[in-house]
Design an enzyme around this catalytic site. Sequence first.
Site, PDB file in Angstrom:
ATOM      1  N   ILE A   1      -3.869   6.490  -5.303  1.00 48.39           N
ATOM      2  CA  ILE A   1      -3.688   5.033  -5.716  1.00 48.39           C
ATOM      3  C   ILE A   1      -4.220   4.038  -4.593  1.00 48.39           C
ATOM      4  O   ILE A   1      -4.154   4.491  -3.342  1.00 48.39           O
ATOM      5  CB  ILE A   1      -2.161   4.751  -5.614  1.00 48.39           C
ATOM      6  CG1 ILE A   1      -1.713   5.970  -6.953  1.00 48.39           C
ATOM      7  CG2 ILE A   1      -2.017   3.523  -5.923  1.00 48.39           C
ATOM      8  CD1 ILE A   1      -1.900   5.078  -8.364  1.00 48.39           C
ATOM      9  N   LYS A   2      -5.085   3.313  -5.047  1.00 48.92           N
ATOM     10  CA  LYS A   2      -5.763   2.383  -4.080  1.00 48.92           C
ATOM     11  C   LYS A   2      -4.710   0.963  -4.574  1.00 48.92           C
ATOM     12  O   LYS A   2      -4.615   0.623  -5.305  1.00 48.92           O
ATOM     13  CB  LYS A   2      -6.947   1.844  -4.332  1.00 48.92           C
ATOM     14  CG  LYS A   2      -7.431   0.561  -3.390  1.00 48.92           C
ATOM     15  CD  LYS A   2      -8.831   0.059  -4.064  1.00 48.92           C
ATOM     16  CE  LYS A   2      -9.250  -1.267  -3.053  1.00 48.92           C
ATOM     17  NZ  LYS A   2     -10.305  -1.827  -3.671  1.00 48.92           N
ATOM     18  N   GLN A   3      -4.306   0.292  -3.302  1.00 49.82           N
ATOM     19  CA  GLN A   3      -3.239  -0.793  -3.323  1.00 49.82           C
ATOM     20  C   GLN A   3      -3.257  -1.771  -2.139  1.00 49.82           C
ATOM     21  O   GLN A   3      -3.676  -0.950  -1.129  1.00 49.82           O
ATOM     22  CB  GLN A   3      -1.637  -0.174  -3.395  1.00 49.82           C
ATOM     23  CG  GLN A   3      -0.582  -1.225  -3.510  1.00 49.82           C
ATOM     24  CD  GLN A   3      -0.860  -2.078  -4.704  1.00 49.82           C
ATOM     25  OE1 GLN A   3      -1.610  -3.051  -5.022  1.00 49.82           O
ATOM     26  NE2 GLN A   3      -0.352  -1.581  -5.943  1.00 49.82           N
TER      27      GLN A   3
END
Length: 348
Positions: A234-236
């Site tokens: 996940i990129k956040q």
Amino acid sequence: MQLEKYLKDETSYLLDHVCSTITKDKINLPGPDFTDRIMASSDRSNRVLGSLQQIFDHGRLSGTGYLSLLPVDQGVEHSAGSSFAPNPEYFDPENIIKLAIEGGCNAVASTLGVLGAVSRKYAHKIPFLVKLNHNELLTYPNTFDQIYFAQVEQAWDMGAVAIGATIYFGSPESDRQIMETSKAFRRAHELGMATVLWCYLRNDAFKKDKDYSVSADLTGQANHLGVTIEADIIKQKQPTNNGGFLAFENFGKTNELVYSKLTTDHPIDLTRYQVANCYMGRAGLINSGGASGKDDFVGAARTAVINKRAGGMGLISGRKAFQRPMKEGVELLHLIQDVYLDESITIA
């Protein structure tokens, strides 16, 4: 490394903090054995596990379980002119790949066109992550919608080990984007590629008294939706506030314990909540490096320290690296990686 140079008066605040909200023993932490310890018990195929391991085994962070990725899809997302005018050499895709290699990155993430233009020369030298969907800014007035520019099979054909996609959670188009990306991720896993999801919140209403698109509770839920469609990573954006669910009437559901027990206002605790929403770290959380500015090295070091101490898996930093001379871009990427290589920087 001399982090005091970058963290300044926040040095003790960030390096000595102990997280007592969701404690580190509850988190599935990154490490050299992450694929065997965590991912191998999932429904990912042997080929997907191999693709993930290729990413973990490349670059300066090889063998650590941490990731340093170079993403350059801004030529579409923000326009090539706005992105590359500070450094016109990056109009040439080969220089993007060279920056990732010289910068010691685990992988390079970019568009089908960028990676396809040099794939025969470089796909075997650094893991490719093909970003499949983008927002385009030529429609007038500008619209903001992630649409697919490429297909999973095209990424597989060029030898990529992973695909990436963005979902604008909270936007009017989010339902369609979720369904499209779920199908793409399933197909990628069938072909043996890993999946990375840019979990962004986009809705003008989220910008009220604060920018709640970077609140811990809303970004945390976006992460939870992302791992639901089996994003491996996940990129956040790193959270800077909290209470998004509380700021709007008749919106969503939350619980008072999220704010009284599971989070505080400390940036490490807020990011720890993001990690928790990634199935307690079973999907790795990489935080965005953010836009380029006058204190990029300070911002990069601070973001990396917070991510690592929160239990995250690394950083994905683009504009801070490529909107400057290549030598400086390499230095910035190495600074980020040095944080993850420094054993004295521990999990909070």
